[in-house]
Design an enzyme around this catalytic site. Structure first.
Site, short mmCIF file in Angstrom:
data_model
loop_
_atom_site.label_atom_id
_atom_site.label_comp_id
_atom_site.label_asym_id
_atom_site.label_seq_id
_atom_site.Cartn_x
_atom_site.Cartn_y
_atom_site.Cartn_z
N GLU A 155 1.01 -1.22 -0.10
CA GLU A 155 0.16 0.21 0.16
C GLU A 155 0.95 1.20 -0.16
O GLU A 155 1.97 1.29 0.41
CB GLU A 155 -1.15 -0.22 1.07
CG GLU A 155 -1.98 -0.94 0.87
CD GLU A 155 -2.68 -1.23 3.12
OE1 GLU A 155 -2.32 -0.17 3.64
OE2 GLU A 155 -3.34 -2.15 3.12
N CYS A 202 4.68 -6.06 16.17
CA CYS A 202 3.62 -5.20 16.80
C CYS A 202 2.51 -5.24 17.10
O CYS A 202 1.65 -5.40 15.77
CB CYS A 202 3.91 -3.88 16.48
SG CYS A 202 5.68 -2.96 16.49
N CYS A 244 5.71 -7.57 7.64
CA CYS A 244 6.21 -6.95 8.75
C CYS A 244 7.12 -8.00 9.37
O CYS A 244 6.12 -8.93 9.97
CB CYS A 244 5.66 -5.47 9.70
SG CYS A 244 6.82 -5.35 9.85
N CYS A 293 3.11 8.36 1.50
CA CYS A 293 3.57 7.27 2.88
C CYS A 293 4.08 6.57 1.29
O CYS A 293 2.79 5.21 1.06
CB CYS A 293 2.34 7.41 3.51
SG CYS A 293 3.43 6.12 4.54
N CYS A 311 -1.70 1.22 7.89
CA CYS A 311 -0.86 0.70 7.00
C CYS A 311 -1.85 -1.11 6.67
O CYS A 311 -1.53 -1.24 8.41
CB CYS A 311 0.71 0.49 7.02
SG CYS A 311 1.44 0.19 8.19
N CYS A 335 -0.77 -3.21 14.96
CA CYS A 335 -0.36 -2.94 13.85
C CYS A 335 -1.12 -4.19 12.88
O CYS A 335 -0.34 -5.35 13.52
CB CYS A 335 1.07 -3.08 13.79
SG CYS A 335 1.30 -2.38 11.35
#
Length: 422
Positions: free
Chosen positions: A153, A177, A173, A166, A407, A180
């Site tokens: 994205e 976290c 990832c 961005c 995100c 997220c």
């Protein structure tokens, strides 16, 4: 060479010990823990974040693109293909100045060579899957599909004084976290330098064409705050930074001051970035000033603690002269206590004055979840505590909350929709 300095006997803030219930320094306030609920986007109630630094093997390499290479490398590539090396300069100017990879637009090139030159160094790398608009057309979120089917994205935002993109640096990832959505995907792979740069080229083209509200604009700012941890993809991110900063025909010629690289806190790579000679802004995703909470909220804190991270951030400021942004997502009853604001102020001030700028970020509200935004009066007290301590503090303007602006949210939603149709 690493920059070092002697801080002498610098006073440190006294440690604050908290239990699992209300924090002793703030009687009556609830203390929610990240483990009180499965991570955001988790598929099972017993899910727990799994930190991983390993990058899975890619399913095929992205086609070579001129944005992967410096100008010398582009010339060498054309020469190897039996094409005139000096044409690399012309191709690069079309790409970085006119924002095009369409051979038909390159009328200064011989008609018989255009398609061949474009095919050699300007392959099609990213394809539009979905575009969502918000904020009266001033925000556009793109979901892109890459050559191997993975999706990332980017978000283009127009403000009164700038236009900001961005970008994503990874598909998924591995930092895990729990608040997220991308962090719960796990890491699929790193993006190539050109896959990162192509997000920028598309945004620059869209801005210049007046796709955003209020007419044509110049893309002025790029932030590496999309999907992924940029420092894990260090080599390709640094190459992409060169393409953004270096003047045409090497790159877009953006100001280094207008580019921000975000990290959850990979200390050795923060120190390495400080030596690259590119004074981009460093943004540290801190989210908690105490190790007890940050260990659970940001799993990488188990490897590099708050003190080590802030030392590295301060040294980055000293090496580059660029003030560091401290990103702090305010999460209701978890990290928004006034004593934590004071603890954060003490940590920053103990290293010097004026080197850090705190950005409290109101979390997108999630009804019924522990991952939701702070109450307005709590946010105000948190911000006021920092400002009274002399810390420059600016509440982040949240964009795109009505289009799943954080995100990973759009990619996850589209995947769920596609699975439901099969």
């Amino acid at each position: 060479m690493r920059i070092t300095h002697d801080r002498g006997h610098r006073p440190r803030p006294a440690p604050i010990v908290i239990g699992r219930g209300p924090a002793a320094p703030e009687p009556g306030r609830v203390q929610v823990r990240p483990t009180d609920q499965p991570p955001e986007g988790a598929t099972s109630p017993d899910a727990r974040p799994r930190l991983s630094f390993a990058v899975p093997a890619a399913r095929g390499k992205a086609p070579r693109h001129l944005a992967d290479l410096d100008l010398r490398g582009r010339k060498a590539a054309l020469k190897e293909a039996g094409l005139p090396a000096f044409r690399a300069d012309q191709l690069s100017r079309h790409y970085f100045t006119r924002f095009t990879r369409d051979a038909a637009d390159m009328t200064d090139l011989p008609a018989g060579l255009r398609d061949q030159l474009s095919a050699e160094l300007l392959p099609d790398l990213i394809h539009k899957v979905r575009v969502l608009r918000a904020d009266q057309g001033r925000t556009m979120k793109h979901l892109w599909e890459l050559h191997d089917g993975v999706r990332v994205e980017s978000v283009l935002m127009r403000y009164k004084d700038r236009t900001t993109l961005c970008v994503s640096s990874q598909a998924g990832c591995g930092m895990a976290c729990p608040f997220c959505a991308t962090g719960q995907m796990g890491l699929t792979r790193n993006l190539s330098a050109a896959e990162i740069v192509e997000q920028v080229r598309h945004a620059a083209q869209a801005s210049a064409a007046g796709t955003l509200t209020d007419g044509p604009a110049r893309l002025s700012n790029v932030v590496f705050m999309g999907m992924g941890e940029p420092m894990i993809n260090y080599k390709n991110v640094v190459a992409a930074l060169h393409r953004l900063i270096d003047p045409s025909p090497e790159g877009f010629g953006l100001s280094a001051r207008a580019i921000t690289v975000s990290t959850v806190g990979l200390v050795p790579l923060i120190r390495k970035l400080a030596t690259e000679g590119m004074p981009v802004t460093l943004a540290v995703s801190l989210h908690a000033p105490d190790d007890e909470l940050r260990d659970e909220l940001i799993p990488v804190n188990s490897k590099w603690k708050v003190g080590e991270l802030l030392d590295a951030a301060y040294d980055y400021f000293r090496a580059t002269g660029r003030r560091v942004s401290i990103e702090y997502a305010l999460i209701k009853d978890m990290n928004d206590h006034a004593w934590r604001a004071q603890r954060l102020a003490d940590e920053l001030c103990s290293r010097g004055r004026g080197w850090a700028h705190v950005n409290p970020i109101p979390l997108n509200p999630t009804p019924g979840s522990i991952w939701t935004c702070s109450e307005p009066d709590v946010q105000d007290l948190f911000v006021d505590t920092l400002r009274r301590a002399g810390i420059t503090t600016t509440v982040r303007d949240t964009r795109g909350s009505d289009i799943e602006g954080a995100c990973g949210q759009l990619a996850t939603e589209v995947l769920h929709q596609e699975r439901a149709r099969t």
